[in-house]
Design an enzyme around this catalytic site. Structure first.
Site, PDB file in Angstrom:
ATOM      1  N   ARG A 181       0.831  -1.208   0.000  1.00  0.00           N
ATOM      2  CA  ARG A 181       0.000   0.000   0.000  1.00  0.00           C
ATOM      3  C   ARG A 181       0.869   1.264   0.000  1.00  0.00           C
ATOM      4  NH1 ARG A 181      -1.789  -3.789  -1.017  1.00  0.00           N
ATOM      5  NH2 ARG A 181      -3.576  -4.920  -0.214  1.00  0.00           N
ATOM      6  N   SER A 276     -10.904  -0.596   3.729  1.00  0.00           N
ATOM      7  CA  SER A 276     -10.118  -0.812   4.949  1.00  0.00           C
ATOM      8  C   SER A 276      -9.597   0.529   5.442  1.00  0.00           C
ATOM      9  CB  SER A 276      -8.951  -1.764   4.667  1.00  0.00           C
ATOM     10  OG  SER A 276      -9.429  -3.023   4.256  1.00  0.00           O
ATOM     11  N   GLU A 402      -5.417   4.233   6.252  1.00  0.00           N
ATOM     12  CA  GLU A 402      -5.149   3.996   4.838  1.00  0.00           C
ATOM     13  C   GLU A 402      -5.657   5.143   3.958  1.00  0.00           C
ATOM     14  OE1 GLU A 402      -6.139   0.551   1.553  1.00  0.00           O
ATOM     15  OE2 GLU A 402      -5.532  -0.039   3.562  1.00  0.00           O
TER      16      GLU A 402
END
Length: 410
Positions: A181, A276, A402
């Site tokens: 990520r 998420s 995130e």
């Protein structure tokens, strides 16, 4: 820099004006208005708009599908530039191996529409990324991933408007620092992604070859890339490493994501989220051993042993003037933890909400913070802060968000 021919199905452009609240342009459905909204519907427009905004020196926000963005209720104090250049088409590449497709996708193209079109054509490599909301241009920024696939597995290069140089350049995937990520862009490489090039396997050609080898007219199914995620393999009833019909894999991924509220659905408040909300923390193996035995741990690719140089092995070598070089100790191994497990075992359960709040943990998945219909951005931030505090108090782990947060702090 040219736009690809829009040979893939596309979405109808939404009506957007300066008065449009950002709650209508983000999947969390919170956020006030921007001072101004500009819409770039071509690559050339995206370049010219971005250059003008940089030159003006005013604050501005680049916004794609809004699936990874949470904006304060007061809105954004500047211009929002919406990425809406669409189109995707194969391009010629003399270096391509047989059975490979190089696909150029404009930054504003809907990601899941792209995946669906690739599956329809039998091109494999992104099918496990089905159902991920957002646009193609954001994919390399976050290095999106799910169910054993990551964008880095298939990304060839990006077309990038470099802020420092003030020009468009093509950057190979190997130079983007793609990790879990993460990317060089996310870490501060300033600019705008204009398009991405993917390298996919032509399963239709493979299937035709299989039919020819077998003889007769029996139609061989078009297969997915190997399944490398245990939960997905279990759902498909296969072993990790197996391949399955590509349409079957996409359908299974969509079912799994929907069961967690991770497929956008206006009727399902569990999908009114940013997916998420926290990344899975990566910690040292030593620290991971301090956690409860049941805490999931996933090995991170081991770092190589760093050497200072060849070690001197005798006094004779030293006497001859060879410098003494001691091998550096190997970096400590790291492991990835499950943020969802940490949250749940810190006492934050499915459906949890603070008193009077319009935000809640998803009923389906503890990693998602959701808007139950009337949440404010402050509701989302307060719940996120509570989760971070609970996990830190219980396990000593600090969760990182995130999505990109604007005007909000955790």
């Amino acid at each position: 820099m040219t736009d690809a021919t829009p040979s893939f199905p596309d979405i109808v452009p939404e009506p957007i004006g300066d008065g449009t609240p950002l709650a209508e342009l983000t999947t969390m459905r919170v956020g006030g208005r921007a001072e101004r909204i500009l819409v770039a519907r071509s690559g050339e427009d995206l370049v010219s708009r971005a250059l003008e905004l940089w030159e003006a020196g005013e604050p501005w926000l680049l916004l794609g599908g809004g699936s990874n963005t949470v904006v304060h209720d007061d809105g954004f104090p500047g211009t929002v530039l919406l990425v809406r250049n669409t189109g995707a088409a194969p391009i010629a590449d003399p270096d391509l191996a047989p059975g490979r497709i190089r696909l150029r996708v404009q930054a504003g193209h809907d990601w899941d529409h792209l995946v669906a079109a690739c599956v329809d054509r039998g091109w494999s490599g992104v099918e496990a990324l089905s159902g991920i909301p957002g646009l193609a241009g954001a994919a390399p920024v976050q290095n999106i991933g799910a169910y054993g696939q990551e964008l880095s597995d298939v990304l060839h290069s990006i077309e990038f408007l470099d802020r420092e140089l003030g020009e468009v350049r093509r950057i190979p995937a190997a130079e983007l620092g793609l990790g879990y990520r993460d990317s060089a862009i996310k870490q501060g490489m300033a600019g705008v992604v204009l398009s991405i090039d993917l390298l996919l396997a032509d399963g239709a050609a493979e299937s035709a070859g299989a039919r020819g080898d077998a003889g007769g007219d029996a139609e061989a199914p078009i297969l997915s890339a190997p399944v490398f995620y245990g939960q997905l393999a279990d759902a498909l009833g296969v072993t990790v490493g197996d391949r399955v019909p590509i349409r079957e894999l996409r359908s299974s991924v969509l079912r799994l994501r929907a069961s967690k509220g991770m497929v956008l659905d206006p009727e399902d408040h569990d999908s009114w989220s940013s997916g998420s909300f926290f990344t899975n923390p990566i910690v040292s193996e030593h620290f991971a051993r301090t956690l409860p035995e049941g805490a999931p741990r996933f090995p991170v690719q081991p770092a190589g042993r760093a050497e200072e140089g060849p070690a001197v092995t005798s006094f004779a070598e030293l006497a001859m003037g060879h410098p003494l070089r001691i091998p550096a100790p190997a970096p400590e191994r790291q492991v990835k933890l499950s943020a969802a497990w940490l949250i749940e075992h810190a006492g934050v359960r499915h459906g949890f909400r603070l008193p009077g709040s319009g935000a809640a943990i998803s009923d389906k998945h503890t990693l998602a913070i959701t808007n139950r219909g009337a949440a404010t951005a402050d509701d989302v931030a307060q719940l996120a802060r509570f989760v971070v505090q609970r996990v830190q108090q219980e396990f000593g782990v600090i969760l990182a968000p995130e999505p990109n947060l604007y005007g909000l702090e955790l």
